[in-house]
Design a protein around this motif. Structure first.
Motif, short mmCIF file in Angstrom:
data_model
loop_
_atom_site.label_atom_id
_atom_site.label_comp_id
_atom_site.label_asym_id
_atom_site.label_seq_id
_atom_site.Cartn_x
_atom_site.Cartn_y
_atom_site.Cartn_z
N SER A 25 0.97 -1.05 0.35
CA SER A 25 -0.16 0.03 -0.27
C SER A 25 0.58 1.01 -0.33
CB SER A 25 -1.13 0.24 1.08
OG SER A 25 -0.04 0.35 2.76
N ARG A 26 2.10 1.27 0.42
CA ARG A 26 2.79 2.14 0.47
C ARG A 26 3.74 2.70 -0.88
NH1 ARG A 26 8.75 2.87 0.66
NH2 ARG A 26 9.27 4.97 1.08
N LEU A 27 4.00 0.86 -1.41
CA LEU A 27 5.11 1.51 -2.97
C LEU A 27 4.02 1.68 -4.29
CD1 LEU A 27 7.36 -0.98 -1.35
CD2 LEU A 27 7.62 1.27 -1.76
N SER A 28 2.84 1.56 -3.68
CA SER A 28 2.44 0.87 -5.23
C SER A 28 0.74 1.10 -4.93
CB SER A 28 2.59 0.09 -6.07
OG SER A 28 1.66 -0.37 -7.18
N ASN A 29 0.11 1.86 -5.93
CA ASN A 29 -1.60 1.73 -6.09
C ASN A 29 -2.00 1.78 -7.57
OD1 ASN A 29 -0.42 4.38 -7.75
ND2 ASN A 29 -2.18 6.13 -6.98
N ASP A 30 -1.04 0.73 -8.31
CA ASP A 30 -1.33 0.44 -9.44
C ASP A 30 -2.49 -0.32 -9.32
OD1 ASP A 30 -0.07 -0.51 -12.41
OD2 ASP A 30 -0.48 -2.06 -11.73
N GLU A 31 -3.31 -0.77 -10.31
CA GLU A 31 -4.44 -1.12 -10.32
C GLU A 31 -4.37 -2.64 -10.33
OE1 GLU A 31 -8.35 -2.42 -10.46
OE2 GLU A 31 -7.86 -0.50 -10.36
N SER A 32 -2.95 -3.20 -10.66
CA SER A 32 -3.24 -5.50 -10.60
C SER A 32 -2.78 -5.56 -8.84
CB SER A 32 -1.78 -5.35 -11.38
OG SER A 32 -0.67 -4.30 -10.78
N VAL A 33 -2.12 -4.31 -8.40
CA VAL A 33 -2.15 -4.54 -7.14
C VAL A 33 -3.50 -4.58 -5.92
CG1 VAL A 33 -1.23 -3.47 -4.93
CG2 VAL A 33 0.45 -3.26 -6.99
N LEU A 34 -4.20 -3.10 -6.64
CA LEU A 34 -5.43 -2.91 -5.53
C LEU A 34 -6.31 -3.98 -6.12
CD1 LEU A 34 -5.57 1.27 -6.89
CD2 LEU A 34 -5.64 -0.68 -4.77
N GLU A 35 -6.71 -4.78 -7.40
CA GLU A 35 -7.19 -6.33 -7.27
C GLU A 35 -6.91 -7.17 -6.99
OE1 GLU A 35 -10.48 -8.25 -9.37
OE2 GLU A 35 -9.77 -6.00 -9.19
N ARG A 36 -5.27 -7.28 -6.71
CA ARG A 36 -5.21 -8.23 -6.02
C ARG A 36 -5.15 -8.27 -4.39
NH1 ARG A 36 -0.61 -11.69 -5.75
NH2 ARG A 36 -1.03 -13.82 -4.11
N LEU A 37 -5.55 -7.35 -3.57
CA LEU A 37 -6.48 -6.39 -2.76
C LEU A 37 -7.31 -6.97 -2.02
CD1 LEU A 37 -3.54 -2.84 -1.44
CD2 LEU A 37 -2.97 -5.28 -1.08
N ARG A 38 -7.97 -6.56 -3.27
CA ARG A 38 -9.31 -6.62 -2.80
C ARG A 38 -9.48 -8.67 -2.90
NH1 ARG A 38 -9.66 -3.35 -7.58
NH2 ARG A 38 -9.97 -1.22 -7.40
#
Length: 230
Positions: free
Chosen positions: A196-209
């Motif tokens: 959450s600190r290093l990226s707000n890329d959509e692929s990261v957000l989708e993985r967090l979802r």
């Protein structure tokens, strides 16, 4: 005290008394009737270790940053057989080393591979303290600790990378995404924080979802939800 402890203390006292008494009288046994000094050494090892560690109390305290003598002593302590002494050396390097000191960092990189888990944990924390943010060599060395056999070392490594890493570093983000599959809950939680600190890329957000709804641990799911709400 346990029966085992009492037995050991009794054995130490008995052997020591025999040695001292016969040494005073000049009647130590001749060849063929020797005291088992190897056994005595093994029994007295805890006492020796205790004295050794007591001598290290206060080592490196109130020392100025960059103190050459203390840093040289740390180098020697890192060769010690006792893990506690090596950890003291690592902790002191963390406190006394100048920021970005490559000589001390090289010692800490070696400590990342120490046989003892407590030394390795301390080394990860020390690298974060001494290395400059986004130092490529420091990031590379700490990244290796993501595969450490000890779960607490892995947790420290995740936190360290989240602290040292550069926002948007895709290679680092990929490594941290992999840690979301780690079997140790704190590793997954800290990986979420770092991502959450290093990226707000959509692929990261989708993985967090996905993590927020499917992870087997409630705490991890809640951590992912908090990260997504930021």
């Amino acid at each position: 005290r346990s029966e085992k402890t009492l037995t050991m203390l009794g054995a130490m006292r008995s052997v020591a008394q025999v040695v001292r008494a016969r040494a005073r009288c000049g009647t130590l046994p001749r060849s063929g009737h020797r005291i088992d000094f190897a056994a005595f050494a093994a029994i007295s090892r805890p006492q020796q270790l205790h004295r050794h560690r007591k001598r290290l109390e206060g080592f490196g305290k109130d020392v100025a940053a960059g103190d050459a003598k203390t840093l040289a002593d740390c180098r020697e302590l890192l060769k010690d057989d006792d893990w506690f002494a090596r950890k003291v050396a690592v902790d002191t390097l963390r406190q006394v080393s100048m920021k970005g000191d490559e000589t001390q960092l090289s010692l800490l990189y070696t400590a990342l591979e120490d046989e003892d888990i407590f030394v390795r944990e301390a080394a990860v924390d020390a690298v974060v303290q001494v290395a400059h943010p986004q130092d490529p060599l420091a990031l590379s060395k700490v990244s290796v600790s993501l595969s450490d056999e000890d779960c607490f070392v892995r947790t420290r490594a995740v936190v360290a990378l989240g602290s040292l890493g550069q926002v948007g570093d895709q290679q680092l983000v990929g490594l941290l995404m992999d840690m979301l599959e780690d079997g140790f809950v704190p590793v997954r939680k800290r990986a979420i924080e770092a991502l959450s600190r290093l990226s707000n890329d959509e692929s990261v957000l989708e993985r967090l979802r996905t993590v927020s709804s499917r992870d087997t641990d409630r705490g991890v799911r809640e951590e992912a939800k908090k990260a997504l709400a930021r």
